[in-house]
Design a protein around this motif. Structure first.
Motif, mmCIF file in Angstrom:
data_model
loop_
_atom_site.group_PDB
_atom_site.id
_atom_site.type_symbol
_atom_site.label_atom_id
_atom_site.label_comp_id
_atom_site.label_asym_id
_atom_site.label_seq_id
_atom_site.Cartn_x
_atom_site.Cartn_y
_atom_site.Cartn_z
ATOM 1 N N GLY A 169 71.476 -38.631 59.167
ATOM 2 C CA GLY A 169 70.980 -39.234 57.938
ATOM 3 C C GLY A 169 71.221 -38.342 56.732
ATOM 4 N N GLU A 170 71.084 -37.030 56.941
ATOM 5 C CA GLU A 170 71.349 -36.078 55.865
ATOM 6 C C GLU A 170 72.834 -36.087 55.505
ATOM 7 O OE1 GLU A 170 67.801 -32.929 57.144
ATOM 8 O OE2 GLU A 170 69.885 -32.558 57.734
ATOM 9 N N LEU A 171 73.682 -36.176 56.522
ATOM 10 C CA LEU A 171 75.124 -36.219 56.287
ATOM 11 C C LEU A 171 75.506 -37.437 55.449
ATOM 12 C CD1 LEU A 171 78.062 -35.107 57.324
ATOM 13 C CD2 LEU A 171 77.917 -37.135 58.784
ATOM 14 N N CYS A 172 75.030 -38.602 55.871
ATOM 15 C CA CYS A 172 75.400 -39.834 55.168
ATOM 16 C C CYS A 172 74.805 -39.890 53.763
ATOM 17 C CB CYS A 172 74.964 -41.054 55.978
ATOM 18 S SG CYS A 172 75.843 -41.222 57.556
ATOM 19 N N GLY A 173 73.753 -39.135 53.511
ATOM 20 C CA GLY A 173 73.129 -39.124 52.196
ATOM 21 C C GLY A 173 73.767 -38.159 51.212
ATOM 22 N N LEU A 174 74.761 -37.390 51.642
ATOM 23 C CA LEU A 174 75.386 -36.411 50.753
ATOM 24 C C LEU A 174 76.152 -37.090 49.623
ATOM 25 C CD1 LEU A 174 76.807 -33.806 53.311
ATOM 26 C CD2 LEU A 174 74.813 -33.534 51.818
ATOM 27 N N ASP A 175 76.073 -36.509 48.439
ATOM 28 C CA ASP A 175 76.838 -36.961 47.283
ATOM 29 C C ASP A 175 77.911 -35.927 46.948
ATOM 30 O OD1 ASP A 175 75.444 -39.340 46.943
ATOM 31 O OD2 ASP A 175 73.998 -38.457 45.547
ATOM 32 N N LEU A 176 78.874 -36.345 46.133
ATOM 33 C CA LEU A 176 79.955 -35.435 45.757
ATOM 34 C C LEU A 176 79.414 -34.166 45.113
ATOM 35 C CD1 LEU A 176 82.386 -38.105 44.275
ATOM 36 C CD2 LEU A 176 82.856 -36.681 46.279
ATOM 37 N N GLY A 177 78.397 -34.312 44.294
ATOM 38 C CA GLY A 177 77.848 -33.163 43.590
ATOM 39 C C GLY A 177 77.046 -32.216 44.452
ATOM 40 N N ASP A 178 76.831 -32.574 45.726
ATOM 41 C CA ASP A 178 76.044 -31.714 46.613
ATOM 42 C C ASP A 178 76.869 -30.571 47.196
ATOM 43 O OD1 ASP A 178 73.700 -33.171 46.301
ATOM 44 O OD2 ASP A 178 74.212 -34.568 47.907
ATOM 45 N N VAL A 179 78.181 -30.611 47.006
ATOM 46 C CA VAL A 179 79.060 -29.580 47.564
ATOM 47 C C VAL A 179 79.356 -28.533 46.493
ATOM 48 C CG1 VAL A 179 81.252 -29.097 48.698
ATOM 49 C CG2 VAL A 179 80.091 -31.276 49.117
ATOM 50 N N ASP A 180 79.042 -27.289 46.799
ATOM 51 C CA ASP A 180 79.340 -26.159 45.916
ATOM 52 C C ASP A 180 80.546 -25.437 46.507
ATOM 53 O OD1 ASP A 180 79.481 -23.761 44.537
ATOM 54 O OD2 ASP A 180 77.302 -23.521 44.385
ATOM 55 N N ASP A 181 81.732 -25.788 46.021
ATOM 56 C CA ASP A 181 82.959 -25.234 46.593
ATOM 57 C C ASP A 181 83.051 -23.728 46.377
ATOM 58 O OD1 ASP A 181 84.941 -27.669 47.377
ATOM 59 O OD2 ASP A 181 83.671 -28.231 45.693
ATOM 60 N N ALA A 182 82.636 -23.267 45.216
ATOM 61 C CA ALA A 182 82.784 -21.848 44.896
ATOM 62 C C ALA A 182 81.987 -20.969 45.845
ATOM 63 C CB ALA A 182 82.363 -21.596 43.450
ATOM 64 N N ARG A 183 80.785 -21.404 46.159
ATOM 65 C CA ARG A 183 79.927 -20.600 47.042
ATOM 66 C C ARG A 183 79.954 -21.081 48.488
ATOM 67 N NH1 ARG A 183 74.081 -20.037 44.784
ATOM 68 N NH2 ARG A 183 74.259 -22.302 44.474
ATOM 69 N N ARG A 184 80.737 -22.131 48.769
ATOM 70 C CA ARG A 184 80.830 -22.717 50.108
ATOM 71 C C ARG A 184 79.454 -23.065 50.656
ATOM 72 N NH1 ARG A 184 84.524 -18.776 52.565
ATOM 73 N NH2 ARG A 184 83.093 -18.734 54.327
ATOM 74 N N LEU A 185 78.728 -23.854 49.862
ATOM 75 C CA LEU A 185 77.399 -24.327 50.241
ATOM 76 C C LEU A 185 77.328 -25.834 50.057
ATOM 77 C CD1 LEU A 185 75.114 -21.685 48.464
ATOM 78 C CD2 LEU A 185 75.577 -21.817 50.913
ATOM 79 N N VAL A 186 76.474 -26.463 50.826
ATOM 80 C CA VAL A 186 76.197 -27.880 50.635
ATOM 81 C C VAL A 186 74.681 -28.057 50.485
ATOM 82 C CG1 VAL A 186 76.123 -28.353 53.128
ATOM 83 C CG2 VAL A 186 76.542 -30.220 51.539
ATOM 84 N N ARG A 187 74.296 -28.836 49.494
ATOM 85 C CA ARG A 187 72.878 -29.109 49.233
ATOM 86 C C ARG A 187 72.457 -30.298 50.073
ATOM 87 N NH1 ARG A 187 71.043 -33.052 45.984
ATOM 88 N NH2 ARG A 187 68.880 -32.973 45.258
ATOM 89 N N VAL A 188 71.442 -30.082 50.905
ATOM 90 C CA VAL A 188 70.993 -31.108 51.847
ATOM 91 C C VAL A 188 69.551 -31.480 51.526
ATOM 92 C CG1 VAL A 188 70.588 -31.647 54.282
ATOM 93 C CG2 VAL A 188 72.519 -30.196 53.628
ATOM 94 N N VAL A 189 69.274 -32.782 51.499
ATOM 95 C CA VAL A 189 67.910 -33.271 51.328
ATOM 96 C C VAL A 189 67.421 -33.739 52.695
ATOM 97 C CG1 VAL A 189 66.397 -34.907 50.161
ATOM 98 C CG2 VAL A 189 68.387 -33.970 48.958
ATOM 99 N N GLY A 190 66.449 -33.023 53.244
ATOM 100 C CA GLY A 190 65.997 -33.309 54.596
ATOM 101 C C GLY A 190 64.708 -34.093 54.637
ATOM 102 N N LYS A 191 63.985 -33.973 55.737
ATOM 103 C CA LYS A 191 62.736 -34.711 55.927
ATOM 104 C C LYS A 191 61.721 -34.296 54.874
ATOM 105 C CE LYS A 191 63.154 -35.481 60.922
ATOM 106 N NZ LYS A 191 62.526 -35.273 62.249
#
Length: 316
Positions: A169-191
């Motif tokens: 569910g977290e994967l499918c909820g990801l938006d383009l802006g959730d990926v930080d390419d420079a720092r190689r991080l992804v912002r995840v909204v969980g439970k």
């Protein structure tokens, strides 16, 4: 017929409890439905036993409800979940002043048998991801843009699930802006709408780059919005479609257990611990509220150790 028709105070309490779960605790729609269903079943039982208000709920009534469920052959895990819902309901009623005391505070429930989650071996996980990359390469040479785009998406789905250990569910909820390419991080909204930042490995970021550059533009349409991953019709990727991607990919590797996306999450956590990560770090990466939930993976690695010992030691 409404089983609470003769007990409007119980019906009102149930409705208020659902609002509490949804708006105050911020539970997912799935969790709200599960808790609400269990609470409704309990209150219907209470109504049949003569209860008319939340103040009529007592420990004996709660135990009789669980005993009836047990007599119907419900699994220990189901009984434990229902007891948890009962405790949540009675605690809420007490806090709201609908009952003088929390009747469920002393309610015990069968401890569920904790089964070890199925996981891939590290070489199997590598084979799954390598095969996905090969399928993407073959599709790119087939001169079918839609098929090539879907193959790139499937590779990105698998790489992201294994690299980050996120829930489907977290994967499918990801938006383009959730990926930080420079720092190689992804912002995840969980439970509970809790946010966390999860690292991305180089292979996962490469798969994501290929998808965003050559796959997503092919499938993008009016329904795409800011969704990172898309379905074949251009809308946000559905969880069922993501599950099918994982099942299909894992089945392609001989000897690998049939796993859903949660199996890749289990695999990622297990491999992190096997690689030397500490339990607290794994807890943060997975978004577990308590360390107790994460500790099941120490059981997985211990089980693997015993299995390897039994196969390899001459006097095992």
């Amino acid at each position: 017929m409404d089983p609470l028709a003769d007990a409007p105070a119980l019906r009102e309490a149930l409705d208020g409890f659902v609002v509490h779960l949804r708006d105050e605790r911020g539970l997912s729609a799935h969790s709200v439905r599960a808790y609400a269903g269990d609470a409704a079943d309990l209150l219907a039982h209470a109504s049949r036993r003569g209860a008319r208000t939340p103040a009529d709920l007592d420990l004996r009534l709660l135990r009789s409800w669980l005993a009836g469920l047990q007599a119907r052959g419900l699994a220990r895990t189901t009984l434990a979940r229902r007891a948890s819902a009962a405790r949540a309901l009675t605690a809420w009623c007490a806090r709201r002043g609908l009952a003088d005391a929390d009747a469920g505070a002393l309610l015990a429930s069968p401890k569920p048998h904790r089964t070890l989650p199925g996981v891939l071996r590290q070489e199997q996980a590598g084979a799954v991801l390598d095969a996905a990359g090969e399928r993407a390469q073959r599709a790119a040479g087939a001169h079918d843009p839609a098929a090539a785009a879907l193959a790139l998406r499937d590779r990105a789905v698998l790489e992201l699930l294994y690299a980050t250990g996120v829930r489907v569910g977290e994967l499918c909820g990801l938006d383009l802006g959730d990926v930080d390419d420079a720092r190689r991080l992804v912002r995840v909204v969980g439970k509970g709408d809790k946010e966390r930042a999860v690292p991305l490995g180089v292979p996962a970021l490469a798969a994501l780059d290929a998808w965003r550059a050559r796959g997503r533009p092919v499938l993008e349409g009016p329904r795409s919005g800011a969704a990172l991953l898309l379905g074949r019709r251009g809308g946000r990727l559905d969880q069922r479609a993501a599950r099918e991607v994982v099942h299909r990919a894992v089945r392609s590797v001989p000897g690998a257990p049939d796993l859903a996306p949660h199996g890749l999450r289990h695999s990622a956590a297990t491999h992190l611990l096997e690689g030397g990560a500490d339990l607290r770090t794994v807890q943060e990466l997975l978004g577990h509220a308590t360390l107790t939930t994460t500790q099941v993976y120490t059981h997985v690695t211990a089980e693997r150790l015993r299995s390897t010992y039994a196969r390899a030691h001459p006097r095992a």
